[in-house]
Design a protein around this motif. Structure first.
Motif, PDB file in Angstrom:
ATOM      1  N   LEU A 141       0.731  -1.249   0.153  1.00 55.83           N
ATOM      2  CA  LEU A 141      -0.028  -0.165  -0.056  1.00 55.83           C
ATOM      3  C   LEU A 141       0.724   1.175  -0.203  1.00 55.83           C
ATOM      4  O   LEU A 141       0.638   2.183  -0.722  1.00 55.83           O
ATOM      5  N   CYS A 142       1.794   1.461   0.762  1.00 52.27           N
ATOM      6  CA  CYS A 142       2.700   2.586   0.858  1.00 52.27           C
ATOM      7  C   CYS A 142       3.790   2.691  -0.166  1.00 52.27           C
ATOM      8  O   CYS A 142       3.826   3.637  -0.834  1.00 52.27           O
ATOM      9  N   ALA A 143       4.518   1.630  -0.203  1.00 54.39           N
ATOM     10  CA  ALA A 143       5.955   1.704  -1.150  1.00 54.39           C
ATOM     11  C   ALA A 143       5.440   1.462  -2.497  1.00 54.39           C
ATOM     12  O   ALA A 143       5.991   2.059  -3.633  1.00 54.39           O
ATOM     13  N   LEU A 144       4.527   0.746  -2.852  1.00 55.31           N
ATOM     14  CA  LEU A 144       4.071   0.419  -4.163  1.00 55.31           C
ATOM     15  C   LEU A 144       2.761   1.047  -4.883  1.00 55.31           C
ATOM     16  O   LEU A 144       2.795   1.591  -6.003  1.00 55.31           O
ATOM     17  N   GLU A 145       1.855   1.256  -3.995  1.00 55.34           N
ATOM     18  CA  GLU A 145       0.654   1.811  -4.248  1.00 55.34           C
ATOM     19  C   GLU A 145       0.652   3.429  -4.084  1.00 55.34           C
ATOM     20  O   GLU A 145      -0.278   4.140  -4.778  1.00 55.34           O
ATOM     21  N   GLY A 146       1.644   3.984  -3.117  1.00 53.58           N
ATOM     22  CA  GLY A 146       1.516   5.260  -2.805  1.00 53.58           C
ATOM     23  C   GLY A 146       0.493   5.933  -1.822  1.00 53.58           C
ATOM     24  O   GLY A 146       0.311   7.286  -1.703  1.00 53.58           O
ATOM     25  N   GLU A 151      -4.014   7.065   5.259  1.00 49.38           N
ATOM     26  CA  GLU A 151      -4.949   6.187   4.573  1.00 49.38           C
ATOM     27  C   GLU A 151      -4.837   4.833   4.601  1.00 49.38           C
ATOM     28  O   GLU A 151      -5.752   4.168   4.706  1.00 49.38           O
ATOM     29  N   VAL A 152      -3.492   4.057   4.810  1.00 43.94           N
ATOM     30  CA  VAL A 152      -3.357   2.837   5.206  1.00 43.94           C
ATOM     31  C   VAL A 152      -4.061   2.386   6.693  1.00 43.94           C
ATOM     32  O   VAL A 152      -4.519   1.391   6.935  1.00 43.94           O
TER      33      VAL A 152
END
Length: 195
Positions: A141-146, A151-152
């Motif tokens: 979610l953080c590193a790849l989806e931004g 939000e996470v």
């Protein structure tokens, strides 16, 4: 019956799908399915499971297509639905440990040297898939989806601090795995040239 002329813009494609055009629905699926399957494979371990997540995601896409307002890209909208479905899958099928007190911390060194190894995409995917479910979800979610930590936290029902901790731990684990691969490659290379 009106013949569908392809390729359509996203707006034309959505309008045709809303009218019930099977050809437009097929086009929408084929336009986004390969990227969305790759996304699913980052969240779940097995291709069969990723295909299940993809299928469920597209069922929701077609069911909710009337809610797409055209703000932002169609691909981004589809991606959000598939990410949510992947997270639902993880909640249903895997132990999604995201509480700090339940995490196995051990010694997570973050001062490892950066490995100058060119990894294939399949190697990177395998490393991400080997992460524990909680680490994997937050990392994706953080590193790849931004997604941001707030939000996470909202998506997963955790605190921002837990999201930050899970991401940090996931990165440390990945860094150790890459360093181990680097070491393995270096040893293999040295042995090949000594013989």
């Amino acid at each position: 019956m009106k013949t569908l002329v392809l390729p359509l813009s996203d707006a034309e494609l959505v309008a045709a799908c809303r009218r019930g055009s099977a050809a437009a629905q097929q086009e929408l699926y084929h336009r986004f399915a390969p990227k969305m399957l790759a996304l699913c494979l980052r969240y779940v371990h097995h291709e069969f499971d990723a295909e299940e997540v993809l299928a469920r995601g597209f069922v929701k896409v077609f069911r909710c297509l009337g809610q797409f307002e055209g703000r932002g890209s169609l691909e981004g909208w589809v991606r959000r639905i598939v990410v949510h479905e992947a997270l639902s899958y993880l909640r249903r099928r895997e132990i999604l440990t995201l509480r700090l007190e339940d995490c196995h911390t051990g010694h997570l060194a973050t001062d490892l040297p950066t490995a100058d190894v060119e990894l294939q995409a399949a190697d990177l995917l395998r490393l991400v898939q080997e992460l524990p479910a909680g680490y994997r979800a937050v990392f994706n979610l953080c590193a790849l989806e931004g997604y941001t930590h707030p939000e996470v936290a909202a998506l997963l029902g955790i605190s921002e601090g837990t999201s930050k901790s899970q991401l940090s731990k996931a990165r440390a684990v990945l860094q150790r795995q890459v360093a181990a691969l680097h070491s393995s490659f270096s040893t293999s290379y040295a042995q090949a040239h000594v013989a």
